[in-house]
Design a protein around this motif. Structure first.
Motif, PDB file in Angstrom:
ATOM      1  N   ALA A 142       0.816  -1.146  -0.040  1.00 55.71           N
ATOM      2  CA  ALA A 142       0.106   0.005   0.046  1.00 55.71           C
ATOM      3  C   ALA A 142       0.726   1.308  -0.001  1.00 55.71           C
ATOM      4  O   ALA A 142       0.523   2.318  -0.699  1.00 55.71           O
ATOM      5  N   ALA A 143       2.025   1.230   0.811  1.00 58.82           N
ATOM      6  CA  ALA A 143       2.739   2.337   0.698  1.00 58.82           C
ATOM      7  C   ALA A 143       3.304   2.780  -0.576  1.00 58.82           C
ATOM      8  O   ALA A 143       3.824   3.858  -0.924  1.00 58.82           O
ATOM      9  N   GLY A 144       3.402   1.888  -1.481  1.00 58.79           N
ATOM     10  CA  GLY A 144       4.011   2.204  -3.007  1.00 58.79           C
ATOM     11  C   GLY A 144       3.036   2.781  -3.900  1.00 58.79           C
ATOM     12  O   GLY A 144       3.308   2.851  -5.073  1.00 58.79           O
ATOM     13  N   ARG A 145       1.649   2.688  -3.356  1.00 55.74           N
ATOM     14  CA  ARG A 145       0.591   3.015  -4.532  1.00 55.74           C
ATOM     15  C   ARG A 145       0.222   4.482  -4.043  1.00 55.74           C
ATOM     16  O   ARG A 145       0.191   4.975  -3.173  1.00 55.74           O
ATOM     17  N   ALA A 146      -0.469   5.016  -5.178  1.00 54.42           N
ATOM     18  CA  ALA A 146      -0.929   6.397  -5.079  1.00 54.42           C
ATOM     19  C   ALA A 146      -2.264   6.305  -4.060  1.00 54.42           C
ATOM     20  O   ALA A 146      -3.353   5.480  -4.313  1.00 54.42           O
ATOM     21  N   TRP A 147      -2.219   7.057  -3.332  1.00 52.72           N
ATOM     22  CA  TRP A 147      -3.232   7.459  -2.419  1.00 52.72           C
ATOM     23  C   TRP A 147      -4.332   8.448  -2.661  1.00 52.72           C
ATOM     24  O   TRP A 147      -5.386   8.658  -2.262  1.00 52.72           O
ATOM     25  N   VAL A 148      -3.768   9.366  -3.809  1.00 52.77           N
ATOM     26  CA  VAL A 148      -4.438  10.389  -4.307  1.00 52.77           C
ATOM     27  C   VAL A 148      -4.179  10.678  -5.669  1.00 52.77           C
ATOM     28  O   VAL A 148      -3.397  10.156  -6.351  1.00 52.77           O
ATOM     29  N   THR A 149      -5.371  10.779  -6.427  1.00 52.13           N
ATOM     30  CA  THR A 149      -5.316  10.983  -7.742  1.00 52.13           C
ATOM     31  C   THR A 149      -6.191  12.240  -8.430  1.00 52.13           C
ATOM     32  O   THR A 149      -6.924  12.587  -7.321  1.00 52.13           O
TER      33      THR A 149
ATOM     34  N   TRP B  15      -8.721  17.068  -5.279  1.00 50.20           N
ATOM     35  CA  TRP B  15      -8.087  15.565  -5.488  1.00 50.20           C
ATOM     36  C   TRP B  15      -9.303  14.556  -5.264  1.00 50.20           C
ATOM     37  O   TRP B  15     -10.097  14.755  -4.482  1.00 50.20           O
ATOM     38  N   ASP B  16      -8.880  13.134  -5.607  1.00 52.54           N
ATOM     39  CA  ASP B  16      -9.829  12.087  -5.467  1.00 52.54           C
ATOM     40  C   ASP B  16      -8.951  11.149  -4.521  1.00 52.54           C
ATOM     41  O   ASP B  16      -7.710  11.053  -4.582  1.00 52.54           O
ATOM     42  N   THR B  17      -9.458  10.714  -3.537  1.00 49.79           N
ATOM     43  CA  THR B  17      -8.658   9.771  -2.686  1.00 49.79           C
ATOM     44  C   THR B  17      -8.879   8.475  -2.871  1.00 49.79           C
ATOM     45  O   THR B  17     -10.264   7.834  -3.273  1.00 49.79           O
ATOM     46  N   VAL B  18      -7.989   7.378  -3.087  1.00 48.58           N
ATOM     47  CA  VAL B  18      -8.164   6.130  -3.473  1.00 48.58           C
ATOM     48  C   VAL B  18      -8.339   5.312  -1.909  1.00 48.58           C
ATOM     49  O   VAL B  18      -7.482   5.323  -1.212  1.00 48.58           O
ATOM     50  N   ALA B  19      -9.458   5.044  -1.678  1.00 51.66           N
ATOM     51  CA  ALA B  19      -9.584   4.325  -0.323  1.00 51.66           C
ATOM     52  C   ALA B  19      -9.016   3.145   0.031  1.00 51.66           C
ATOM     53  O   ALA B  19      -8.627   2.726   0.875  1.00 51.66           O
ATOM     54  N   LEU B  20      -8.870   2.338  -1.351  1.00 52.42           N
ATOM     55  CA  LEU B  20      -8.342   0.922  -1.153  1.00 52.42           C
ATOM     56  C   LEU B  20      -6.969   0.795  -0.283  1.00 52.42           C
ATOM     57  O   LEU B  20      -6.847  -0.078   0.391  1.00 52.42           O
TER      58      LEU B  20
END
Length: 200
Positions: free
Chosen positions: A34-41, A131-136
């Protein structure tokens, strides 16, 4: 009946021995993933004309990746250690899980996202950025942190009962054969294959 229950008990212990490291390591890997994925798009400046870079969980909370790696090292160390050392490492593992949970919580704060965008887009007006938050990914990171914390607590509470990695190689030495007292006992010992000259 007893002979049937003994293998079942042994197989249950083997499953339990490998359940803990599998679940705890899975928690560490979830945090690392999860730390390596974008949390905001779709972050954009107030005019909506320029799209900004998307921060990852590690960008918003730099402690996540080091804590996940430390947790993985802690899983191996718990298996290799014994006694008090195992409990101390378990306590450190629990602290890593707690810190990862707090890091996940702070990374989802809007103020943290806005600060990151402002630092990386100096010329853009980020005060009103959207921005949009990626909740996953925050959810997976929180789940992984919870598994790390639970694994550390379990190691503290029950780690003393678990077999170590080197236990399978440790053997109890066979008792020495009794020394024959007379000649007849000497010949009987030789017939059995014992060494009558061996000292006690």
């Amino acid at each position: 009946m007893a002979t049937r229950m003994a293998p079942q008990r042994d197989s249950g212990r083997r499953r339990g021995r490998w359940t803990w490291p599998a679940v705890t390591a899975a928690g560490c890997l979830l945090v690392l993933l999860a730390a390596g994925r974008a949390w905001v798009t779709n972050a954009r400046d107030p005019g909506g004309l320029a799209e900004m870079a998307s921060p990852t969980g590690g960008d918003l909370s730099p402690v996540l990746t080091p804590l996940a790696l430390a947790g993985l090292a802690g899983v191996v160390a718990v298996l290799a250690a014994k006694g008090l050392g195992r409990r101390l490492i378990g306590a450190l593992l629990a602290l890593c899980g707690l810190a990862a949970g707090l890091g996940t919580w702070t990374a989802t704060d809007d103020a943290g996202v806005r600060t990151w965008l402002r630092e990386h887009h100096v010329l853009a007006g980020t005060a009103s950025a959207t921005w949009d938050t990626v909740a996953l990914w925050p959810v997976l990171a929180g789940l992984g942190a919870a598994l790390m914390l639970a694994g550390g607590v379990a190691a503290v509470a029950w780690g003393g009962r678990w077999a170590g990695m080197s236990d399978r190689y440790e053997r109890t030495p066979a008792p020495a054969a009794p020394r024959p007292a007379d000649d007849r006992a000497l010949w009987d010992a030789l017939d059995r294959g014992d060494d009558p000259t061996a000292s006690r």
